[in-house]
Design an enzyme around this catalytic site. Structure first.
Site, PDB file in Angstrom:
ATOM      1  N   HIS A 143     -38.394  43.498  47.945  1.00  0.00           N
ATOM      2  CA  HIS A 143     -37.072  43.854  48.457  1.00  0.00           C
ATOM      3  C   HIS A 143     -36.095  44.019  47.303  1.00  0.00           C
ATOM      4  O   HIS A 143     -35.626  43.034  46.729  1.00  0.00           O
ATOM      5  CB  HIS A 143     -36.612  42.773  49.446  1.00  0.00           C
ATOM      6  N   GLU A 155     -36.525  40.465  45.626  1.00  0.00           N
ATOM      7  CA  GLU A 155     -37.044  39.403  46.490  1.00  0.00           C
ATOM      8  C   GLU A 155     -38.508  39.719  46.808  1.00  0.00           C
ATOM      9  O   GLU A 155     -38.802  40.804  47.300  1.00  0.00           O
ATOM     10  CB  GLU A 155     -36.189  39.424  47.760  1.00  0.00           C
ATOM     11  N   ASN A 193     -30.609  38.531  53.031  1.00  0.00           N
ATOM     12  CA  ASN A 193     -29.906  39.027  54.214  1.00  0.00           C
ATOM     13  C   ASN A 193     -29.668  37.961  55.270  1.00  0.00           C
ATOM     14  O   ASN A 193     -28.726  38.052  56.047  1.00  0.00           O
ATOM     15  CB  ASN A 193     -30.642  40.232  54.802  1.00  0.00           C
TER      16      ASN A 193
HETATM   17  N1  CAA Z   1     -26.775  53.787  38.526  1.00  0.00           N
HETATM   18  C1  CAA Z   1     -26.298  53.599  37.294  1.00  0.00           C
HETATM   19  N2  CAA Z   1     -25.134  52.990  37.038  1.00  0.00           N
HETATM   20  C2  CAA Z   1     -24.405  52.546  38.085  1.00  0.00           C
HETATM   21  C3  CAA Z   1     -24.835  52.713  39.412  1.00  0.00           C
HETATM   22  C4  CAA Z   1     -26.088  53.360  39.616  1.00  0.00           C
HETATM   23  N3  CAA Z   1     -26.600  53.565  40.830  1.00  0.00           N
HETATM   24  N4  CAA Z   1     -23.901  52.168  40.241  1.00  0.00           N
HETATM   25  C5  CAA Z   1     -22.928  51.677  39.471  1.00  0.00           C
HETATM   26  N5  CAA Z   1     -23.228  51.899  38.169  1.00  0.00           N
HETATM   27  C6  CAA Z   1     -22.454  51.546  37.004  1.00  0.00           C
HETATM   28  C7  CAA Z   1     -21.171  52.341  36.966  1.00  0.00           C
HETATM   29  O1  CAA Z   1     -21.383  53.615  36.403  1.00  0.00           O
HETATM   30  C8  CAA Z   1     -20.267  51.494  36.116  1.00  0.00           C
HETATM   31  O2  CAA Z   1     -20.397  51.798  34.743  1.00  0.00           O
HETATM   32  P1  CAA Z   1     -19.087  51.916  33.834  1.00  0.00           P
HETATM   33  O3  CAA Z   1     -18.489  50.552  33.886  1.00  0.00           O
HETATM   34  O4  CAA Z   1     -19.624  52.305  32.500  1.00  0.00           O
HETATM   35  O5  CAA Z   1     -18.276  52.958  34.510  1.00  0.00           O
HETATM   36  C9  CAA Z   1     -20.799  50.089  36.348  1.00  0.00           C
HETATM   37  O6  CAA Z   1     -22.068  50.185  37.019  1.00  0.00           O
HETATM   38  C10 CAA Z   1     -19.852  49.365  37.199  1.00  0.00           C
HETATM   39  O7  CAA Z   1     -19.603  50.172  38.348  1.00  0.00           O
HETATM   40  P2  CAA Z   1     -18.172  50.433  38.959  1.00  0.00           P
HETATM   41  O8  CAA Z   1     -17.126  50.456  37.899  1.00  0.00           O
HETATM   42  O9  CAA Z   1     -18.289  51.587  39.895  1.00  0.00           O
HETATM   43  O10 CAA Z   1     -17.859  49.252  39.911  1.00  0.00           O
HETATM   44  P3  CAA Z   1     -18.210  47.745  39.791  1.00  0.00           P
HETATM   45  O11 CAA Z   1     -17.786  47.155  38.499  1.00  0.00           O
HETATM   46  O12 CAA Z   1     -17.689  47.166  41.056  1.00  0.00           O
HETATM   47  O13 CAA Z   1     -19.802  47.654  39.817  1.00  0.00           O
HETATM   48  C11 CAA Z   1     -21.523  47.217  41.341  1.00  0.00           C
HETATM   49  C12 CAA Z   1     -20.512  48.215  40.869  1.00  0.00           C
HETATM   50  C13 CAA Z   1     -22.590  46.986  40.272  1.00  0.00           C
HETATM   51  C14 CAA Z   1     -22.170  47.840  42.577  1.00  0.00           C
HETATM   52  C15 CAA Z   1     -20.809  45.836  41.621  1.00  0.00           C
HETATM   53  O14 CAA Z   1     -19.652  46.051  42.374  1.00  0.00           O
HETATM   54  C16 CAA Z   1     -21.659  44.878  42.370  1.00  0.00           C
HETATM   55  O15 CAA Z   1     -22.498  44.197  41.791  1.00  0.00           O
HETATM   56  N6  CAA Z   1     -21.439  44.801  43.703  1.00  0.00           N
HETATM   57  C17 CAA Z   1     -22.264  43.975  44.587  1.00  0.00           C
HETATM   58  C18 CAA Z   1     -23.539  44.708  44.900  1.00  0.00           C
HETATM   59  C19 CAA Z   1     -24.443  43.893  45.760  1.00  0.00           C
HETATM   60  O16 CAA Z   1     -24.180  42.762  46.151  1.00  0.00           O
HETATM   61  N7  CAA Z   1     -25.584  44.500  46.092  1.00  0.00           N
HETATM   62  C20 CAA Z   1     -26.544  43.881  46.957  1.00  0.00           C
HETATM   63  C21 CAA Z   1     -26.302  44.388  48.330  1.00  0.00           C
HETATM   64  S1  CAA Z   1     -27.384  43.613  49.464  1.00  0.00           S
HETATM   65  C22 CAA Z   1     -28.785  44.500  49.360  1.00  0.00           C
HETATM   66  O17 CAA Z   1     -28.945  45.478  48.687  1.00  0.00           O
HETATM   67  C23 CAA Z   1     -29.856  43.969  50.229  1.00  0.00           C
HETATM   68  C24 CAA Z   1     -29.971  44.606  51.550  1.00  0.00           C
HETATM   69  O18 CAA Z   1     -31.080  44.632  52.039  1.00  0.00           O
HETATM   70  C25 CAA Z   1     -28.813  45.092  52.348  1.00  0.00           C
END
Ligand code: CAA
Length: 285
Positions: A143, A155, A193
């Site tokens: 996961h 996971e 989750n």
């Molecule tokens: N590929 C490459 N780089 C990426 C990217 C991707 N898909 N998404 C974001 N980035 C990069 C951005 O380009 C950015 O780089 P810069 O700082 O150089 O611009 C950097 O990551 C940070 O992104 P942002 O500035 O857009 O925004 P942020 O600082 O908020 O980071 C994030 C974005 C990493 C998503 C962060 O907000 C975060 O960790 N959020 C929580 C995400 C989370 O909890 N995910 C798990 C969800 S649950 C799940 O997935 C399980 C399920 O089954 C539902």
């Protein structure tokens, strides 16, 4: 089978999770075959990969040459038979048990009996998915978290029949993609989750019941508990349809404490699914 015998990785589903998994596997040096049911979904998957690789290059996390080499290792296809030579396959199709079982049953016919068959399901039972194949000891949950190229954790989910060798390979493969792993038993929602969904739903209820404005719910949780995103922003990021789907599975399996928030159902019914449709709890360009 040992990790160094895994050369070619199959990914079924080129959506958000599938294209992310294809990208990180290719970046780690694996040949990848990414399959979706229609060419337009495969093409959209490649566009997302190109965009993500460009961002990693811009941040100096990859050189242009490394990114181009990774991109060159991924083949796209609409034909499941093209996964015949894959040593490990990760399924990342829609969260629907019938669809997943049908994919697994097709994979069991197509792939070598030794191939590891992993599912990226976020809440469905690994054991039930594995019951569709004649080699359930080769099936496990891997996961990944969204966005896959950025999130460090995977996971590893242990089904009733998952074999020790399969489990060890699952951990070793994820670690080879530079991810850290933890293990969860095949119980609804696993670790992430099971705990994340009630947190998000409580954030939605707090907003719906007038505790605070959207942004203040999120500010409260980010400033108050040091998480990168509050519950409403994270719900928009994951996709409200995905959150509702996961919440409904947990509710079905674990009872009333997992009931999805009313406002979540209303937004999904209205087609406001979060970032991907341009509106959820917030508006996006
Ligand atoms: N590929 C490459 N780089 C990426 C990217 C991707 N898909 N998404 C974001 N980035 C990069 C951005 O380009 C950015 O780089 P810069 O700082 O150089 O611009 C950097 O990551 C940070 O992104 P942002 O500035 O857009 O925004 P942020 O600082 O908020 O980071 C994030 C974005 C990493 C998503 C962060 O907000 C975060 O960790 N959020 C929580 C995400 C989370 O909890 N995910 C798990 C969800 S649950 C799940 O997935 C399980 C399920 O089954 C539902």
């Amino acid at each position: 089978m040992e990790l160094d015998e895994i050369d070619t990785v199959g990914v079924v589903g080129a959506g958000t999770m599938g294209n992310g998994i294809a990208q990180v596997a290719a970046t780690a040096g694996y040949d990848v075959v990414m399959r979706d049911v229609e060419q337009r979904f495969v093409s959209a998957g490649f566009e997302a990969i190109d965009d993500s690789l460009d961002r990693l290059v811009a941040r100096d996390e990859l050189t242009r040459e490394e990114a181009d080499r990774a991109r060159g290792r991924i083949d796209g296809t609409t034909d499941l038979d093209d996964l015949a030579d894959c040593d490990l396959v990760v399924e990342a199709v829609t969260e629907d048990m019938d669809v997943k079982q049908s994919v697994f049953s097709d994979l069991a016919e197509t792939c070598d009996p030794e191939a590891v068959l992993a599912t990226n399901t976020s809440t469905l039972s690994i054991t039930t998915i594995a019951s569709a194949v004649d080699r359930s000891e080769r099936v496990l949950g891997l996961h990944f978290m969204n966005p896959v190229p950025v999130m460090k954790g995977v996971e590893v989910v242990v089904g009733e029949k998952t074999g020790e060798e399969t489990l060890a390979l699952g951990h070793a493969f994820a670690e080879d993609l530079e991810k850290e792993t933890w293990e969860a038993d095949d119980k609804p929602g696993f670790v992430v989750n099971r705990i994340l969904m009630p947190w998000i739903n409580e954030g939605i209820r707090a907003y719906d019941e007038g505790v605070a404005e959207e942004a203040d719910i999120d500010r409260g949780m980010t400033l108050g508990t040091n998480v990168p995103m509050g519950p409403l922003e994270l719900a928009d990021h994951i996709g409200l349809d995905v959150v509702l789907d996961a919440s409904e599975t947990l509710h079905e399996e674990l009872g009333d404490r997992y009931q999805p928030a009313y406002l979540l159902k209303r937004k999904v019914a209205a087609g406001d699914l979060g970032k991907k449709t341009g509106a959820g709890f917030y508006e996006y360009d």
